[in-house]
Design a protein around this motif. Structure first.
Motif, PDB file in Angstrom:
ATOM      1  N   GLY A  14       0.814  -1.215   0.000  1.00 47.10           N
ATOM      2  CA  GLY A  14       0.000   0.000   0.000  1.00 47.10           C
ATOM      3  C   GLY A  14       0.843   1.257   0.000  1.00 47.10           C
ATOM      4  O   GLY A  14       0.580   2.191  -0.765  1.00 47.10           O
ATOM      5  N   ARG A  15       1.857   1.297   0.833  1.00 46.08           N
ATOM      6  CA  ARG A  15       2.722   2.487   0.886  1.00 46.08           C
ATOM      7  C   ARG A  15       3.476   2.661  -0.434  1.00 46.08           C
ATOM      8  O   ARG A  15       3.587   3.771  -0.962  1.00 46.08           O
ATOM      9  CB  ARG A  15       3.699   2.376   2.049  1.00 46.08           C
ATOM     10  N   ALA A  16       4.008   1.550  -0.957  1.00 44.11           N
ATOM     11  CA  ALA A  16       4.766   1.628  -2.207  1.00 44.11           C
ATOM     12  C   ALA A  16       3.889   2.113  -3.357  1.00 44.11           C
ATOM     13  O   ALA A  16       4.319   2.914  -4.196  1.00 44.11           O
ATOM     14  CB  ALA A  16       5.384   0.276  -2.534  1.00 44.11           C
ATOM     15  N   VAL A  17       2.641   1.644  -3.419  1.00 47.81           N
ATOM     16  CA  VAL A  17       1.726   2.094  -4.464  1.00 47.81           C
ATOM     17  C   VAL A  17       1.402   3.574  -4.288  1.00 47.81           C
ATOM     18  O   VAL A  17       1.388   4.347  -5.258  1.00 47.81           O
ATOM     19  CB  VAL A  17       0.437   1.251  -4.464  1.00 47.81           C
ATOM     20  N   ALA A  18       1.154   4.007  -3.051  1.00 43.62           N
ATOM     21  CA  ALA A  18       0.853   5.418  -2.787  1.00 43.62           C
ATOM     22  C   ALA A  18       2.010   6.311  -3.230  1.00 43.62           C
ATOM     23  O   ALA A  18       1.792   7.367  -3.850  1.00 43.62           O
ATOM     24  CB  ALA A  18       0.562   5.626  -1.304  1.00 43.62           C
ATOM     25  N   ALA A  22       1.782   9.186  -6.246  1.00 38.70           N
ATOM     26  CA  ALA A  22       2.143  10.588  -6.003  1.00 38.70           C
ATOM     27  C   ALA A  22       3.240  11.040  -6.963  1.00 38.70           C
ATOM     28  O   ALA A  22       3.211  12.164  -7.476  1.00 38.70           O
ATOM     29  CB  ALA A  22       2.589  10.769  -4.556  1.00 38.70           C
ATOM     30  N   ALA A  23       4.202  10.158  -7.232  1.00 35.61           N
ATOM     31  CA  ALA A  23       5.287  10.488  -8.155  1.00 35.61           C
ATOM     32  C   ALA A  23       4.771  10.684  -9.575  1.00 35.61           C
ATOM     33  O   ALA A  23       5.404  11.395 -10.372  1.00 35.61           O
ATOM     34  CB  ALA A  23       6.348   9.391  -8.121  1.00 35.61           C
ATOM     35  N   GLN A  24       3.631  10.075  -9.882  1.00 31.06           N
ATOM     36  CA  GLN A  24       3.044  10.199 -11.220  1.00 31.06           C
ATOM     37  C   GLN A  24       2.044  11.348 -11.323  1.00 31.06           C
ATOM     38  O   GLN A  24       1.349  11.487 -12.329  1.00 31.06           O
ATOM     39  CB  GLN A  24       2.386   8.888 -11.630  1.00 31.06           C
ATOM     40  N   GLY A  25       1.976  12.165 -10.270  1.00 29.30           N
ATOM     41  CA  GLY A  25       1.153  13.362 -10.345  1.00 29.30           C
ATOM     42  C   GLY A  25      -0.200  13.288  -9.674  1.00 29.30           C
ATOM     43  O   GLY A  25      -0.970  14.249  -9.725  1.00 29.30           O
ATOM     44  N   TYR A  26      -0.505  12.168  -9.039  1.00 35.09           N
ATOM     45  CA  TYR A  26      -1.746  12.074  -8.277  1.00 35.09           C
ATOM     46  C   TYR A  26      -1.626  12.858  -6.969  1.00 35.09           C
ATOM     47  O   TYR A  26      -0.547  12.927  -6.367  1.00 35.09           O
ATOM     48  CB  TYR A  26      -2.058  10.627  -7.915  1.00 35.09           C
ATOM     49  N   ARG A  27      -2.716  13.407  -6.528  1.00 32.97           N
ATOM     50  CA  ARG A  27      -2.863  13.850  -5.145  1.00 32.97           C
ATOM     51  C   ARG A  27      -3.458  12.662  -4.416  1.00 32.97           C
ATOM     52  O   ARG A  27      -4.531  12.159  -4.789  1.00 32.97           O
ATOM     53  CB  ARG A  27      -3.788  15.055  -5.071  1.00 32.97           C
ATOM     54  N   VAL A  28      -2.777  12.158  -3.369  1.00 29.41           N
ATOM     55  CA  VAL A  28      -3.127  10.869  -2.773  1.00 29.41           C
ATOM     56  C   VAL A  28      -3.534  11.039  -1.308  1.00 29.41           C
ATOM     57  O   VAL A  28      -2.781  11.594  -0.494  1.00 29.41           O
ATOM     58  CB  VAL A  28      -1.937   9.880  -2.857  1.00 29.41           C
ATOM     59  N   GLY A  29      -4.705  10.539  -0.992  1.00 30.46           N
ATOM     60  CA  GLY A  29      -5.133  10.434   0.393  1.00 30.46           C
ATOM     61  C   GLY A  29      -4.780   9.057   0.914  1.00 30.46           C
ATOM     62  O   GLY A  29      -5.081   8.054   0.254  1.00 30.46           O
ATOM     63  N   VAL A  30      -4.130   8.987   2.057  1.00 31.47           N
ATOM     64  CA  VAL A  30      -3.695   7.700   2.599  1.00 31.47           C
ATOM     65  C   VAL A  30      -4.338   7.460   3.957  1.00 31.47           C
ATOM     66  O   VAL A  30      -4.532   8.380   4.748  1.00 31.47           O
ATOM     67  CB  VAL A  30      -2.151   7.614   2.705  1.00 31.47           C
ATOM     68  N   THR A  31      -4.657   6.203   4.207  1.00 31.16           N
ATOM     69  CA  THR A  31      -5.256   5.847   5.479  1.00 31.16           C
ATOM     70  C   THR A  31      -4.740   4.487   5.937  1.00 31.16           C
ATOM     71  O   THR A  31      -4.264   3.684   5.132  1.00 31.16           O
ATOM     72  CB  THR A  31      -6.796   5.842   5.394  1.00 31.16           C
ATOM     73  N   GLY A  32      -4.795   4.258   7.234  1.00 30.38           N
ATOM     74  CA  GLY A  32      -4.331   3.028   7.854  1.00 30.38           C
ATOM     75  C   GLY A  32      -4.394   3.192   9.364  1.00 30.38           C
ATOM     76  O   GLY A  32      -4.820   4.241   9.873  1.00 30.38           O
ATOM     77  N   ARG A  33      -3.955   2.164  10.081  1.00 30.97           N
ATOM     78  CA  ARG A  33      -4.072   2.178  11.548  1.00 30.97           C
ATOM     79  C   ARG A  33      -3.019   3.055  12.214  1.00 30.97           C
ATOM     80  O   ARG A  33      -3.274   3.667  13.240  1.00 30.97           O
ATOM     81  CB  ARG A  33      -3.942   0.757  12.103  1.00 30.97           C
ATOM     82  N   ARG A  34      -1.806   3.104  11.660  1.00 32.09           N
ATOM     83  CA  ARG A  34      -0.672   3.706  12.361  1.00 32.09           C
ATOM     84  C   ARG A  34      -0.465   5.147  11.904  1.00 32.09           C
ATOM     85  O   ARG A  34       0.151   5.414  10.884  1.00 32.09           O
ATOM     86  CB  ARG A  34       0.572   2.859  12.123  1.00 32.09           C
ATOM     87  N   ASN A  45       6.128  14.432   1.316  1.00 33.10           N
ATOM     88  CA  ASN A  45       5.648  15.092   0.104  1.00 33.10           C
ATOM     89  C   ASN A  45       4.336  15.800   0.423  1.00 33.10           C
ATOM     90  O   ASN A  45       3.247  15.317   0.075  1.00 33.10           O
ATOM     91  CB  ASN A  45       5.454  14.062  -1.016  1.00 33.10           C
ATOM     92  N   PRO A  46       4.410  16.957   1.112  1.00 37.10           N
ATOM     93  CA  PRO A  46       3.180  17.628   1.561  1.00 37.10           C
ATOM     94  C   PRO A  46       2.216  17.958   0.432  1.00 37.10           C
ATOM     95  O   PRO A  46       1.004  17.961   0.625  1.00 37.10           O
ATOM     96  CB  PRO A  46       3.713  18.903   2.229  1.00 37.10           C
ATOM     97  N   GLY A  47       2.733  18.233  -0.757  1.00 42.29           N
ATOM     98  CA  GLY A  47       1.853  18.532  -1.877  1.00 42.29           C
ATOM     99  C   GLY A  47       1.219  17.302  -2.494  1.00 42.29           C
ATOM    100  O   GLY A  47       0.229  17.398  -3.224  1.00 42.29           O
TER     101      GLY A  47
END
Length: 239
Positions: A14-18, A22-34, A45-47
């Motif tokens: 999941g982290r690797a895909v996110a 992001a590197a390909q220009g997506y704005r990515v929302g991430v979620t998980g337990r930790r 990468n705040p942007g």
């Protein structure tokens, strides 16, 4: 800018895909337990990232976090459901099976229904679920894990059928990894264990091509075919 959510983005696939999205220009929302790991990822990468912590095994909290992420992103084009768990359970201890059921079936279904429902209402979107080659057959070492992945595979197929009968443009992609070098890879004698980054590269490629089903990495495609067609009398002696 395209907008994506990755569920289960604190580590592993999941982290690797996110990171790749992001590197390909997506704005990515991430979620998980930790939450600390999500904050670390967002700070890198705040942007590119925003985050909301929630445990997918708590459907109400998870769906509320997803709603917050959609609000932060200003909409949603792609949702990747990568959260999952499972343990070796030679003693058939239900206490070890229950987390897999709560995460991979109950919580997973709530998240998938939330994402598909959103895409259906807006008339378009791409839902990606990370299942497993393990879902093709039962597994004596981890019965609940394999069974829960089979559930996910069938559920995704049902959603593809639903989408095919609809006038809305909703794509559903089922990604089936073999062994990946993450905390989920348990037991002795594992083979063809791929780095999470290599799996993520092929997953993102399958997402871009809008594949209905993709087995990663490539060498696992042949084994997946063999597993699916192996006679029961032979397969049951392999455990």
């Amino acid at each position: 800018m395209k907008r994506a959510i990755v569920i289960g983005a604190t580590s592993g696939i999941g982290r690797a895909v996110a990171e790749r999205l992001a590197a390909q220009g997506y704005r990515v929302g991430v979620t998980g337990r930790r939450e600390a790991l999500l904050a670390e990822l967002a700070a890198s990468n705040p942007g590119g990232f925003c985050y909301a912590a929630a445990d997918i095994a708590d459907p109400a909290a998870s769906c509320a976090a997803l709603e917050r992420l959609v609000s932060c992103l200003g909409g949603l084009d792609l949702c990747v459901v990568s959260a999952g768990t499972g343990d070796l359970n030679p003693g058939l201890d239900y206490a070890l099976e229950e987390p897999a059921l709560r995460t991979n079936v109950v919580g997973w279904t709530a998240a998938v229904d939330w994402a598909y429902g959103l895409f259906e209402r807006q008339g378009c979107g791409h839902l990606v679920v990370i299942t497993s080659v393990g879902g093709l057959r039962g597994g004596g070492a981890a019965p609940a894990y394999n069974a829960s992945k089979a559930y996910q595979i069938n559920y995704a197929e049902g959603l593809r059928q639903r989408a095919a009968k609809s006038s809305r443009t909703v794509c559903v992609t089922d990604i089936r990894p073999g062994f990946v070098a993450t905390a989920m890879a348990k037991g002795e004698g594992l083979f063809w264990v791929m780095p999470a980054g290599k799996a993520a590269d092929q997953i993102v490629r399958a997402i871009r091509r809008r594949r209905p089903v993709a087995v990663v990495t490539r060498r696992w495609r042949l084994l997946a075919w063999v597993l699916k067609h192996l006679p029961e009398c032979i397969y049951r002696k392999m455990g």
